[in-house]
Design a protein around this motif. Structure first.
Motif, PDB file in Angstrom:
ATOM      1  N   UNK A 191       0.885  -1.169   0.000  1.00 16.99           N
ATOM      2  CA  UNK A 191       0.000   0.000   0.000  1.00 16.99           C
ATOM      3  C   UNK A 191       0.920   1.214   0.000  1.00 16.99           C
ATOM      4  N   UNK A 192       1.088   1.897  -1.136  1.00 17.76           N
ATOM      5  CA  UNK A 192       2.089   2.963  -1.252  1.00 17.76           C
ATOM      6  C   UNK A 192       1.984   3.996  -0.132  1.00 17.76           C
ATOM      7  N   UNK A 193       3.131   4.194   0.535  1.00 17.12           N
ATOM      8  CA  UNK A 193       3.198   5.203   1.583  1.00 17.12           C
ATOM      9  C   UNK A 193       2.530   4.829   2.881  1.00 17.12           C
ATOM     10  N   UNK A 194       1.978   3.587   2.962  1.00 17.64           N
ATOM     11  CA  UNK A 194       1.245   3.194   4.174  1.00 17.64           C
ATOM     12  C   UNK A 194       1.859   1.945   4.813  1.00 17.64           C
TER      13      UNK A 194
ATOM     14  N   UNK B 212     -11.503   2.368  -1.617  1.00 15.70           N
ATOM     15  CA  UNK B 212     -10.768   3.543  -2.098  1.00 15.70           C
ATOM     16  C   UNK B 212      -9.291   3.529  -1.697  1.00 15.70           C
ATOM     17  N   UNK B 213      -8.754   2.335  -1.461  1.00 18.13           N
ATOM     18  CA  UNK B 213      -7.331   2.195  -1.134  1.00 18.13           C
ATOM     19  C   UNK B 213      -6.644   1.435  -2.248  1.00 18.13           C
ATOM     20  N   UNK B 214      -5.668   2.063  -2.896  1.00 15.09           N
ATOM     21  CA  UNK B 214      -4.936   1.412  -3.976  1.00 15.09           C
ATOM     22  C   UNK B 214      -3.784   0.595  -3.399  1.00 15.09           C
ATOM     23  N   UNK B 215      -3.664  -0.637  -3.835  1.00 13.93           N
ATOM     24  CA  UNK B 215      -2.544  -1.458  -3.401  1.00 13.93           C
ATOM     25  C   UNK B 215      -2.214  -2.463  -4.501  1.00 13.93           C
ATOM     26  N   UNK B 216      -1.025  -3.057  -4.394  1.00 17.38           N
ATOM     27  CA  UNK B 216      -0.525  -4.010  -5.385  1.00 17.38           C
ATOM     28  C   UNK B 216      -0.229  -5.337  -4.706  1.00 17.38           C
ATOM     29  N   UNK B 217      -0.642  -6.417  -5.350  1.00 14.38           N
ATOM     30  CA  UNK B 217      -0.323  -7.769  -4.895  1.00 14.38           C
ATOM     31  C   UNK B 217       0.573  -8.412  -5.952  1.00 14.38           C
TER      32      UNK B 217
END
Length: 243
Positions: free
Chosen positions: A48-51, A220-225
């Motif tokens: 989760x970018x920045x989180x 509304x949370x962008x994340x990458x798997x």
């Protein structure tokens, strides 16, 4: 009557083409393939970018059926598309194929968990009834080297042809509505068995390596798997027509 004559004419034409060009060293060939796909355990990196960052280790993916189609070209001087290649080129060929298989992850398994570089060890999944279903479509480009054994008058290239192929692939995949396109590596050792002068069967073991990643948006949370890495072993049986 005209319809019957037309059908007979097409059948006769196909038979004539096979008789003229269907020899064991024909340049072009096409095939259909079917088998089983067995992914090895993988690690899922979640970012989760920045989180936060997390890693779920030793995630088991389910075996599945794999199938597809292939078209190839042997560098020989007979058959459709043949050319006056040097004699040593008969030991090489090129093929491109499409394969499709499912990718599924069950929730009832024990996995490792790391959150923001803190290792929490191995635990049972908190979602035992969860099942993630996805798919994988692979477009592979294989450069093959082969050698023929037991040649005869009908199959001068040999009845038994061990080979190995290697090349890049484009991996189209998706999970729970999220899709991605990634680069993969494919390696395939196998044996070609010439059944007739224009029909062969391949038995092969295919290895695929990739690191596919999927972007998602939940609440509304962008994340990458990212599957890091994804190793897959496929056992294939392929029937080919040479022309």
């Amino acid at each position: 009557m005209k319809k019957k004559m037309c059908v007979l004419g097409v059948a006769a034409l196909m038979a004539a083409l096979l008789a003229m060009s269907g020899v064991a060293q024909s340049a072009m060939w096409v095939g259909a393939q079917l088998g089983g796909n067995f992914p090895l355990s993988t690690n899922l990196d979640i970012n989760v970018p920045g989180v936060a960052t997390a890693r779920v280790t030793n995630v088991d993916l389910q075996p599945s059926v794999i199938g597809g189609a292939i078209i190839g070209y042997d560098f020989v001087n007979s058959g459709f598309g043949a050319y006056a290649w040097p004699d040593w080129m008969k030991y090489f060929s090129f093929a491109t194929d499409f394969t499709y298989n499912r990718l599924s992850v069950r929730g009832d398994q024990t996995v490792g968990f790391t959150f923001n570089n803190v290792n929490f060890g191995r635990h049972n999944s908190p979602f035992p009834n969860l099942r993630l279903d996805g798919y994988q479509l692979t477009w592979a480009f294989l450069f093959r080297a082969q050698y023929g054994f037991m040649p005869d008058s009908e199959t001068p290239g040999g009845r038994i042809n061990p080979y190995i192929g290697i090349g890049p692939a484009i991996l189209f995949s998706g999970f729970q509505g999220n899709t991605a396109v990634n680069v993969a590596l494919v390696v395939e050792p196998g044996i070609r068995w010439m059944c007739f002068k224009n029909v062969s069967v391949d038995t092969a073991m295919r290895y695929r390596y990739a690191q596919p990643s999927w972007d998602s948006d939940i609440l509304n949370t962008n994340f990458t798997v990212k599957a890091n890495p994804l190793h897959q072993l496929s056992f294939l049986v392929r029937a080919n027509l040479h022309f």
